[in-house]
Structure formats: C-alpha cells, structure tokens
Design an enzyme around this catalytic site. Structure first.
Site, short mmCIF file in Angstrom:
data_model
loop_
_atom_site.label_atom_id
_atom_site.label_comp_id
_atom_site.label_asym_id
_atom_site.label_seq_id
_atom_site.Cartn_x
_atom_site.Cartn_y
_atom_site.Cartn_z
N GLY A 47 -9.26 -2.69 3.80
CA GLY A 47 -9.08 -1.65 2.78
C GLY A 47 -9.74 -0.33 3.15
CG LEU A 48 -11.44 -0.20 6.79
CD1 LEU A 48 -11.51 -0.32 8.31
CD2 LEU A 48 -12.85 -0.14 6.21
CB SER A 49 -6.35 3.67 5.03
OG SER A 49 -6.52 3.93 6.38
CG ASN B 162 -2.37 2.80 3.86
OD1 ASN B 162 -1.71 2.06 3.15
ND2 ASN B 162 -2.44 2.67 5.17
CB SER C 10 -4.83 0.29 3.55
OG SER C 10 -6.23 0.29 3.65
CD GLU D 26 -4.71 10.88 10.48
OE1 GLU D 26 -4.15 9.80 10.31
OE2 GLU D 26 -5.94 11.05 10.29
CG HIS E 130 0.46 9.37 8.50
ND1 HIS E 130 0.14 8.09 8.90
CD2 HIS E 130 -0.63 10.12 8.77
CE1 HIS E 130 -1.09 8.07 9.39
NE2 HIS E 130 -1.58 9.29 9.32
CB CYS F 162 3.44 2.95 11.42
SG CYS F 162 3.61 3.69 9.82
O1 SUG Z 1 -3.96 5.10 9.11
N1 SUG Z 1 -3.64 1.76 8.11
C1 SUG Z 1 -3.10 2.90 8.82
C2 SUG Z 1 -1.61 2.90 8.74
C3 SUG Z 1 -1.01 3.92 9.65
C4 SUG Z 1 0.43 4.07 9.46
N2 SUG Z 1 0.96 4.96 10.42
C5 SUG Z 1 1.96 5.84 10.20
N3 SUG Z 1 2.34 6.17 8.99
N4 SUG Z 1 2.50 6.40 11.21
C6 SUG Z 1 -3.69 4.21 8.29
O2 SUG Z 1 -3.85 4.35 7.08
C7 SUG Z 1 -5.40 0.27 7.40
C8 SUG Z 1 -6.78 -0.10 7.77
C9 SUG Z 1 -7.45 -1.13 6.95
O3 SUG Z 1 -7.43 -1.02 5.74
O4 SUG Z 1 -8.00 -2.03 7.54
C10 SUG Z 1 -4.92 1.44 8.23
O5 SUG Z 1 -5.67 2.03 8.95
#
Ligand code: SUG
Length: 417
Positions: free
Chosen positions: A20-22, A25, A28, A163, A231, A348
C-alpha cells in the site's frame, strides 16, 4: 529490419508484495496488507508476453532489481535487518516491474540527431520508486549500448518529478514518420500527489533534441488525478495516429484536441464520454491502460486487462468501437490480476521503444524458447506467496536473491548479478 515497435515488459520480481505504498493509486491502497503471489504474478506477465509474440509483435524484457535494496537503505543510515517495517517495505518493492515508468522514449524520426533517446525516470515522488533509477539506468545502458542509434540519459534531477513513458504519448502518421510528442504533466491532484512535473517534461524534451514545434505539454485534469488516475496512461493511450482517451483526461480538452488536429491533421481521436463510461469505472477497469498495437496484418488491437471485460459499461462500449471504428479490430483481454492489484495494467508493464531490433542487445529480446527458460526459473525459484509479516524474513531475502541471480544467468546477463 525497419523501425519496429518493441515492447520491453518488466518481469514481475520475486519480492512482489502489497504494502500500500502509493497514495493516489486506489488499487495499491485498497489491497494494502493482502497476500501477494509473486510466482503467479510473474507467470501472468510471461503469458502476456507470449500472447504479444503470438500476434507477431517483437518482445523484450527488463529484469527485476535487487531486493531488499540494501544500498538505498545504507544511504539512509539504515540496515535491512533493523529497518522499520515501512522503510523495509519501501526497500522490498518490486515496482520496477512497471516498465512504462522506467524511462521516456523518443524514437529516431522525432529527434534532431536521428537517434532514439531514452531518459530514465527519477520517480522521486514515491519513496519506494525513487530508488529504481540506478538499476534501470544500468540495464538500459546495456540494452541500448549502441551509441550510433541510441542515447540513454540519466534521470532529470530533483525536485522535478518524472515518471517516464506513462505520461508521454507519441502521435504520428506511421511509426517511421516524424511524430508529435505529447508530455502530460500534473499541476493539481486534489487530495493526491502530482507525480509528473512540467519542468521535468520540458527537460526531457530538450535532452531528446525534439523539434519544439512538434512538442506539446498538456496538463492532466485535476479531476483525473483526484479520481485515481495517478498517471496519464490510466486515462489515455495512443498509437500511430490514433488517440483513445477519456473525456475527462485533460484539463483543457478542447484546446488540447485543437492542438493535436493542427499538428497532425490525420489524427483520429476516439473519446470515451463520461456519460458512457464514468471516470471511476474507467479507472477501476483500467480500460485505457491497454496496449494499443499495430498488427502485422494491418489494423490495431487493444490488449487490455480482463477487468475491462468484466465491466459491462466498458465492454459494451468497446464492442461497439470495434464494430464501427475500422482501425481497432481486435480486443485481447489478458490476465495480469496480480499486477492490477497494485495499480499496474498491461500498458504499465511495458516500455515501448520504436527501433530496429538488430540494434538492441539481443539478451533483452525474447522469443518463446527464451520465455520457456524464464518461466522455468520463475516456477522453480519465485516465492509462491508473500504476506507483510514475511517482508522482514531473512530467508525470504535469500530466496529472492537466488531467484534473481538464476534469472540473470539464464538470460546470460551475468553482469547484472
Ligand atoms: O507507481 N504501483 C505503481 C503502479 C504503476 C503503474 N504504472 C503506470 N500507470 N504506468 C505506482 O503507483 C504499488 C506499490 C505498493 O503499494 O506496494 C505501486 O507502486
């Protein structure tokens, strides 16, 4: 071989987990703490590559990075064995799998020196992604070492978040024709962070020696970022002269479309109106995070996540599109659920490069036989499941390291070990 679309898929690493680091998003955040399945995840990625090979496309791959990233932890005065759980999770992330964030790519027909330029993304907004660039740069310098045809640039320095290709689109009357390059940046994102900065886009356009007359800087709509489109490739996708986008993708829709039409008169803009597919549904289904590819037999296909087939409003709109559009002839759903659960769909997972494959280090290109070798290593070495408790487990770190080492050896990329 002429200029060819090569998709380099990021292979899902053995440390793939849901921490859940993002922020911003939604997938995530909502899957934080869930149990991940790295082996299934990586095999899903391999099957996607096989499906694209089956369409007659050229396929490459990028390798997983070392995890936990002890070097990064050291720069923070920390050690993996004693790091706080959040810091360790950031060091364990397999997020380099989302190769659309590895770099921005401008193919040879667009650049003043006739070389294909790649600038590695700094990904500085999210801690777990900010330490990817070093190993990405190392891999791209090997894959695209031929300096008569490629220029690989290190990342744009902080504080300008970049990015990569996820916020960049190329529109052209054909792969080999000079294109217009569209850089999509964020200015406001409501409660969520803006990850792509205008200054970074401008720097990349200069570094790539693009013709300023054929470059557009386009602001992503605040509504899109605030709704979870962290993104641009979550709300838009382009290939040759076709742009498929959501009606709420850009801040100034009318002005943007007018610029596109002025610079590329034969552009075909396919807009999905919010009345047919609300933004939230588009983000949930990841309809736009598809690979829009030119088929060798002519026409295009949309390689999309199975989640878009499961969403009635999306699928019926797409079926209508295929029946009426003429250019997009096939819909090809692929199962990348493990990656989707962290917010990464088919687009992605890949970095698209237009180049002559003969100029690329062949060890980064794959056919079915090489994918068989990759799949064998995954089946034998990738962990079956990871829960958050296991992230601190030294035996897991050893397993991950062995898995990665064997993969590098299987692909004859020993210098990456
Ligand atoms: O950067 N998820 C990525 C997903 C990237 C998607 N890429 C594009 N849209 N091109 C991000 O948010 C999840 C990490 C975590 O929760 O462990 C993560 O980094």
């Amino acid at each position: 071989m002429p200029l060819t679309e090569i998709n380099f898929d990021g292979l899902v690493g053995p440390s793939h987990n849901y921490a859940g680091l993002s922020l911003g998003n939604l997938a995530s955040s909502s899957n934080a703490g869930a149990v991940s399945h790295p082996r299934d995840a990586a095999l899903q990625g391999v099957e996607k590559m096989r499906a694209n090979l089956g369409l007659g496309l050229t396929q490459g791959l990028l390798l997983p990075q070392r995890r936990p990233n002890k070097r990064w932890l050291t720069t923070l005065g920390a050690r993996a064995a004693k790091a706080e759980p959040v810091l360790l999770a950031n060091a364990m992330s397999a997020s380099a799998m989302w190769a659309a964030n590895a770099a921005t790519v401008s193919p040879a027909p667009d650049t003043r020196d006739g070389r294909c330029h790649l600038t590695v993304a700094n990904l500085m907004t999210m801690p777990h992604r900010s330490h990817e660039w070093r190993e990405t740069l190392a891999q791209l310098r090997i894959a695209f070492a031929d300096e008569t045809h490629f220029a690989v640039h290190p990342p744009v320095p902080p504080p300008f978040g970049d990015e990569g290709a996820a916020n960049h689109m190329r529109l052209a009357s054909g792969h080999a024709a000079p294109g217009i390059e569209v850089f999509v940046y964020g200015a406001r994102g409501g409660a969520f962070p803006v990850r792509q900065r205008l200054e970074a886009c401008q720097a990349v356009a200069r570094l790539h020696r693009l013709d300023p007359e054929r470059v557009l800087f386009v602001q992503q709509s605040e509504r899109a970022i605030a709704g979870g489109a962290f993104h641009n490739d979550v709300v838009a996708v382009a290939n040759e002269n076709l742009l498929l986008c959501h009606g709420q993708a850009f801040a100034d829709r009318d002005g943007v479309f007018a610029d596109f039409r002025r610079l590329l008169p034969d552009i075909q803009i396919v807009e999905v109106p919010a009345s047919r597919v609300p933004l939230e549904t588009a983000i949930r289904s990841y309809l736009f995070n598809s690979q829009l590819v030119t088929l060798p037999e002519g026409g295009m296909a949309l390689v999309l996540p199975t989640e878009s087939r499961d969403e009635l409003a999306v699928w019926s709109w797409l079926e209508e599109l295929v029946a009426t559009n003429g250019a997009i002839r096939r819909l090809i759903p692929v199962d990348v659920r493990e990656s989707m659960a962290n917010g990464g769909g088919p687009a992605c997972l890949r970095l698209r490069v237009l180049a002559d494959p003969a100029h690329v280090d062949p060890r980064f290109l794959v056919d079915n036989a090489r994918l068989d070798r990759v799949a064998e290593v995954i089946a034998a070495r990738w962990p079956e499941a990871i829960d958050s408790e296991r992230l601190a487990d030294r035996s897991l770190w050893a397993e991950i390291e062995t898995a990665r080492t064997e993969l590098c050896r299987a692909l004859e990329l020993d210098e990456l070990v």
